[in-house]
Design an enzyme around this catalytic site. Structure first.
Site, PDB file in Angstrom:
ATOM      1  N   TYR A 112       4.493 -43.049 -54.127  1.00  0.00           N
ATOM      2  CA  TYR A 112       3.215 -42.470 -53.700  1.00  0.00           C
ATOM      3  C   TYR A 112       2.322 -43.472 -52.989  1.00  0.00           C
ATOM      4  CZ  TYR A 112       2.201 -44.182 -58.462  1.00  0.00           C
ATOM      5  OH  TYR A 112       2.106 -44.935 -59.595  1.00  0.00           O
ATOM      6  N   TYR A 128      32.619 -38.193 -55.633  1.00  0.00           N
ATOM      7  CA  TYR A 128      31.665 -39.300 -55.554  1.00  0.00           C
ATOM      8  C   TYR A 128      32.182 -40.490 -56.365  1.00  0.00           C
ATOM      9  CZ  TYR A 128      27.408 -41.993 -56.161  1.00  0.00           C
ATOM     10  OH  TYR A 128      26.493 -43.004 -56.188  1.00  0.00           O
ATOM     11  N   ASP A 129      32.629 -40.196 -57.596  1.00  0.00           N
ATOM     12  CA  ASP A 129      33.151 -41.274 -58.441  1.00  0.00           C
ATOM     13  C   ASP A 129      34.313 -41.985 -57.775  1.00  0.00           C
ATOM     14  OD1 ASP A 129      31.295 -40.695 -60.305  1.00  0.00           O
ATOM     15  OD2 ASP A 129      32.639 -39.596 -61.645  1.00  0.00           O
ATOM     16  N   LYS A 160      -0.195 -36.241 -60.513  1.00  0.00           N
ATOM     17  CA  LYS A 160      -0.280 -37.478 -61.281  1.00  0.00           C
ATOM     18  C   LYS A 160       0.903 -37.501 -62.242  1.00  0.00           C
ATOM     19  CE  LYS A 160      -3.443 -40.469 -63.785  1.00  0.00           C
ATOM     20  NZ  LYS A 160      -2.392 -41.082 -64.573  1.00  0.00           N
ATOM     21  N   LYS A 175      -7.037 -38.692 -53.264  1.00  0.00           N
ATOM     22  CA  LYS A 175      -7.186 -39.942 -52.516  1.00  0.00           C
ATOM     23  C   LYS A 175      -7.833 -39.664 -51.165  1.00  0.00           C
ATOM     24  CE  LYS A 175      -2.918 -41.718 -54.538  1.00  0.00           C
ATOM     25  NZ  LYS A 175      -1.506 -42.063 -54.365  1.00  0.00           N
ATOM     26  N   LEU A 227      -6.833 -46.065 -62.094  1.00  0.00           N
ATOM     27  CA  LEU A 227      -7.651 -45.037 -61.446  1.00  0.00           C
ATOM     28  C   LEU A 227      -8.758 -44.636 -62.402  1.00  0.00           C
ATOM     29  CD1 LEU A 227      -4.881 -42.656 -60.064  1.00  0.00           C
ATOM     30  CD2 LEU A 227      -6.443 -44.044 -58.710  1.00  0.00           C
ATOM     31  N   ARG A 237       3.695 -52.626 -63.971  1.00  0.00           N
ATOM     32  CA  ARG A 237       2.277 -52.805 -63.726  1.00  0.00           C
ATOM     33  C   ARG A 237       1.702 -53.949 -64.560  1.00  0.00           C
ATOM     34  NH1 ARG A 237      -2.452 -50.814 -65.847  1.00  0.00           N
ATOM     35  NH2 ARG A 237      -4.159 -50.972 -64.369  1.00  0.00           N
ATOM     36  N   CYS A 276      31.980 -29.984 -93.899  1.00  0.00           N
ATOM     37  CA  CYS A 276      30.759 -29.178 -94.010  1.00  0.00           C
ATOM     38  C   CYS A 276      30.800 -28.093 -92.927  1.00  0.00           C
ATOM     39  CB  CYS A 276      29.553 -30.093 -93.824  1.00  0.00           C
ATOM     40  SG  CYS A 276      27.994 -29.236 -93.585  1.00  0.00           S
ATOM     41  N   ASP A 331      31.055 -34.425 -58.219  1.00  0.00           N
ATOM     42  CA  ASP A 331      30.867 -35.697 -58.922  1.00  0.00           C
ATOM     43  C   ASP A 331      32.153 -36.512 -58.882  1.00  0.00           C
ATOM     44  OD1 ASP A 331      28.442 -34.725 -59.468  1.00  0.00           O
ATOM     45  OD2 ASP A 331      28.697 -34.606 -61.654  1.00  0.00           O
ATOM     46  N   LYS A 382      -7.657 -35.218 -64.734  1.00  0.00           N
ATOM     47  CA  LYS A 382      -6.644 -35.071 -65.791  1.00  0.00           C
ATOM     48  C   LYS A 382      -6.701 -33.684 -66.415  1.00  0.00           C
ATOM     49  CE  LYS A 382      -5.849 -38.907 -68.182  1.00  0.00           C
ATOM     50  NZ  LYS A 382      -4.713 -39.717 -68.647  1.00  0.00           N
TER      51      LYS A 382
HETATM   52  S1  IVH Z   1      -2.039 -44.089 -56.934  1.00  0.00           S
HETATM   53  C1  IVH Z   1      -4.981 -47.558 -56.548  1.00  0.00           C
HETATM   54  N1  IVH Z   1      -0.795 -41.856 -57.238  1.00  0.00           N
HETATM   55  O1  IVH Z   1      -1.747 -43.422 -62.462  1.00  0.00           O
HETATM   56  C2  IVH Z   1      -4.296 -46.299 -56.873  1.00  0.00           C
HETATM   57  N2  IVH Z   1      -1.084 -43.260 -59.138  1.00  0.00           N
HETATM   58  O2  IVH Z   1      -4.314 -44.730 -63.511  1.00  0.00           O
HETATM   59  C3  IVH Z   1      -2.893 -46.544 -57.203  1.00  0.00           C
HETATM   60  N3  IVH Z   1      -0.050 -42.391 -61.176  1.00  0.00           N
HETATM   61  O3  IVH Z   1      -0.829 -46.762 -62.886  1.00  0.00           O
HETATM   62  C4  IVH Z   1      -2.283 -45.450 -57.959  1.00  0.00           C
HETATM   63  N4  IVH Z   1       0.753 -40.550 -60.283  1.00  0.00           N
HETATM   64  O4  IVH Z   1       0.988 -45.045 -62.962  1.00  0.00           O
HETATM   65  C5  IVH Z   1      -1.244 -42.966 -57.838  1.00  0.00           C
HETATM   66  N5  IVH Z   1       0.336 -39.827 -57.370  1.00  0.00           N
HETATM   67  C6  IVH Z   1      -0.110 -40.947 -57.954  1.00  0.00           C
HETATM   68  C7  IVH Z   1       0.120 -41.222 -59.309  1.00  0.00           C
HETATM   69  C8  IVH Z   1      -0.401 -42.386 -59.874  1.00  0.00           C
HETATM   70  C9  IVH Z   1       0.646 -41.275 -61.385  1.00  0.00           C
HETATM   71  C10 IVH Z   1      -0.380 -43.369 -62.226  1.00  0.00           C
HETATM   72  C11 IVH Z   1       0.064 -44.759 -61.961  1.00  0.00           C
HETATM   73  C12 IVH Z   1      -1.139 -45.620 -62.140  1.00  0.00           C
HETATM   74  C13 IVH Z   1      -2.050 -44.727 -62.875  1.00  0.00           C
HETATM   75  C14 IVH Z   1      -3.442 -45.081 -62.503  1.00  0.00           C
END
Ligand code: IVH
Length: 667
Positions: A222, A36-37, A115, A287, A83, A136, A428, A33, A311
């Site tokens: 992603y 780097y600094d 996710k 996806k 999503l 967003r 204390c 570090d 989820k």
């Molecule tokens: S793809 C159209 N990939 O989930 C699809 N989203 O409910 C675009 N998120 O607002 C999203 N991990 O914040 C995608 N591997 C992942 C993700 C991800 C988390 C969140 C993201 C998004 C929300 C959608």
């Protein structure tokens, strides 16, 4: 000269970018570090001397300087859809069936990925430069938080792909970083964040990018699309590969799945393994891999038909609150903890959870004897999510926060506007112990084997009351301590002895002055070079130092103004603890002459040759007695003779004292 400086600036940038990538993306740093600094500091200095050399992708631009008043709202180029999500396997099967139907019998595959439980962000790159970072928002428009985004070191400020691009990903915090940060906030009397996600979201909205730069934000990408539709990717998998190639952080845990059964396997695997990640996830995103097929599938009003989130269920258990105890921190903050009947939940046995502060207990009305639901949600830190009121005993009483310190019994106070109660008694025992532990800790004086248990015994047996007493410890009483023998006692004494040579910056940090972390301690050590100078500094003088704000300056003055503290420091000094900046930690001088050879000739108007020679060497250059083709500069004074002639003959750059002083930034 300018071109040489420019070269150095460029190579510094390339080096820092490379180290940022190794550190923040690959997690494989290969320099310390400190090194780097040094690089970053050199670049900051060169750029501040030559602002014309600053470029918008320079690593120095991450530090952020301007205060912004509010963030403008900007429309997204492509809406950021949400999503659709599900908690059930059946709905995943249904999703897969629909995809198959809409693709009319064509073959398709999925990519599964994590996710992330953070904050979504859209990054726009034009001509290879990051031009915008937007939250967003409502999906159609978000807030332009570019200045804050630039402080996140794993996000490239520039890239080799010059087409107009959009990168999306998630800003988040690692759990450990989050907890350490929260602890610091509690100690500073600030409200704790509920979880890493809230904390990331809050941080992105801070109006002071410098403050943001100090917060441990991370990023995972992603999604990548060229905004020039002709240049797009064939598959999602390819776009992830391109993101990796462009040096974006991409989570390795993504996998192509040929059918829905492989998708189930991925989901099951990560639902079990999520605790092993350093950050929180709340599910898996599935996806369709092929981008053309994604386009065919299209979207509903709210979300794409080509993706779904599976989820994870929050993991819950119920248990009884056996008691509420209070812990006293180093700066006297009194934090409540629920003592629970031990219960096993998602991989670990839980017997205590933090209750944050008085407000948290009041809002949830948590009482001793209550049956509560504890939960490990997206975040793996267990917390009380609710009280099962139907199981509450009629005899139960609302919890009242004690008004006395549980350790020293003195009155505790709650400063106006703060969430935490504080014990203000510096003597204390709890605070004394915590202060001494901090003083000995690895990042401070680094005294080995002087952890919590030993410190507690030393204080309880009245062997020490403050950090300076450590240096007066004798061998014999140490041998008497529990789990301590002749040998470990001797090691302990040696460790204490060694710590006398610790650097000034570590000593300043070790003193535990409120708001003085490792970085500020470094700044203070470099500026004052000796502890006694720091002790007599005024607020105004402290405020002149870069990186020291009003809060810190006031706290430093207050700390040294306290006679008890100055007495402890006197004791440290008499014990022989180093209080000066030592040469190894001496101020770093930018190595602007690295690899350059100078020849001095004639008499310089104002400086002696020795002084100039030293200035050259300090900056990485060499001096030589004779001029040759390898000489870079001849520094000529009055009555310069044959060497000057030789320099002219060979076309070596000739400079005078004044020009030299400009080069070193002293004219
Ligand atoms: S793809 C159209 N990939 O989930 C699809 N989203 O409910 C675009 N998120 O607002 C999203 N991990 O914040 C995608 N591997 C992942 C993700 C991800 C988390 C969140 C993201 C998004 C929300 C959608």
């Amino acid at each position: 000269m300018n071109s040489k400086l420019n070269d150095r600036v460029k190579s510094l940038r390339a080096l820092i970018d490379q180290h940022d990538y190794k550190y923040y993306v690959l997690n494989q740093p290969d320099i310390s570090d400190e090194k780097y600094d040094e690089l970053l500091k050199e670049l900051v200095e060169l750029e501040s001397l030559h602002p014309e050399l600053i470029t918008r992708n320079s690593p120095t631009q991450r530090v952020g300087s301007d205060l912004t008043k509010s963030f403008p709202t900007v429309p997204h180029i492509e809406p950021m859809m949400s999503l659709s999500n599900t908690y059930s396997k059946e709905e995943l099967v249904e999703f897969d069936r629909r995809v198959g139907e809409l693709l009319e019998g064509h073959k398709y595959e999925y990519v599964c990925e994590l996710k992330f439980d953070g904050v979504a962000i859209s990054l726009i790159y034009e001509n290879g430069y990051l031009v915008r970072g937007v939250t967003r928002g409502d999906g159609e428009k978000g807030e332009d938080v570019t200045v804050n985004i630039k402080t996140i070191r794993s996000i490239p400020l520039s890239m080799e792909n010059k087409t107009r691009l959009e990168v999306r990903g998630e800003v988040l915090m690692y759990r450990d970083d989050f907890m350490a940060m929260n602890q610091r906030r509690i100690e500073a009397g600030e409200a704790a964040f509920a979880n890493p996600r809230n904390s990331s979201a809050g941080t992105l909205k801070i109006q002071d990018p410098k403050e943001v730069a100090g917060r441990p934000l991370k990023f995972f990408s992603y999604y990548l699309r060229s905004l020039d539709p002709s240049a797009n990717f064939k598959s999602h998998f390819d776009s992830l590969k391109e993101l990796e190639r462009l040096k974006f952080p991409v989570m390795k845990a993504h996998r192509v799945c040929k059918d829905i059964h492989q998708v189930f396997d991925f989901c099951k695997e990560w639902e079990e393994k999520r605790g092993t990640l350093p950050f929180d996830i709340d599910g898996v995103v599935i996806k369709v891999n092929n981008i053309r097929q994604q386009e065919t599938l299209g979207a509903t009003a709210k979300s794409p038909r080509w993706a779904i989130a599976y989820k994870f269920k929050a993991q819950q258990a119920s248990t009884k609150v056996l008691g509420i105890t209070l812990q006293v921190g180093r700066t006297g903050v009194v934090s409540p903890v629920a003592e629970l009947e031990p219960v096993f939940l998602a991989g670990s046995t839980i017997s205590r959870v933090t209750l944050h502060n008085e407000d948290f207990i009041r809002e949830k009305d948590i009482r001793v004897g209550d049956i509560v639901v504890i939960e490990k949600g997206g975040d793996v830190i267990p917390k009380i999510s609710m009280v099962m009121l139907e199981k509450r005993l009629p005899s139960s009483k609302r919890y009242t926060f004690p008004k006395k310190c549980p350790v020293c019994n003195s009155e505790i106070i709650k400063p106006e506007g703060e969430a935490a109660w504080r014990c203000e008694n510096m003597t204390c025992d709890a605070q004394i112990k915590k202060r001494i532990e901090h003083f000995c800790s690895r990042d401070a004086m680094d005294i080995e084997n002087l952890g919590e248990a030993v410190v507690a015994q030393l204080v309880d047996r009245h062997l020490i009351r403050d950090v300076a007493d450590l240096y007066l410890l004798q061998l014999e009483p140490l041998i008497e301590l529990e789990r301590m023998g002749q040998k470990s006692a001797a090691n302990l004494i040696n460790g204490i002895e060694r710590s006398k040579h610790q650097s000034l910056e570590k000593l300043i940090y070790a003193l535990g002055i409120r708001f003085v972390g490792e970085e500020s301690a470094k700044d203070l050590a470099k500026y004052f070079k000796a502890l006694d100078k720091l002790m007599s500094a005024s607020t105004d003088e402290l405020l002149q130092i870069q990186g020291i704000g009003e809060r810190t300056a006031n706290s430093v003055v207050q700390f040294f103004g306290n006679t008890k503290n100055s007495a402890v420091i006197q004791k440290l000094m008499s014990a022989g603890v180093n209080t000066k900046l030592t040469s190894s930690s001496a101020e770093h001088v930018p190595q602007i002459f690295s690899g350059k050879t100078f020849v001095l000739t004639g008499t310089l108007p104002t400086h002696s040759r020795d002084t100039v020679k030293k200035m050259i060497e300090e900056r990485g250059g060499k001096t030589s007695g004779s001029v040759s083709k390898k000489t870079d500069f001849v520094l000529a004074g009055e009555e310069a003779g044959s060497k000057l002639a030789k320099a002219r003959e060979l076309g070596v750059t000739i400079i005078d004292e004044n020009e030299f002083m400009k080069m070193v930034g002293k004219a």
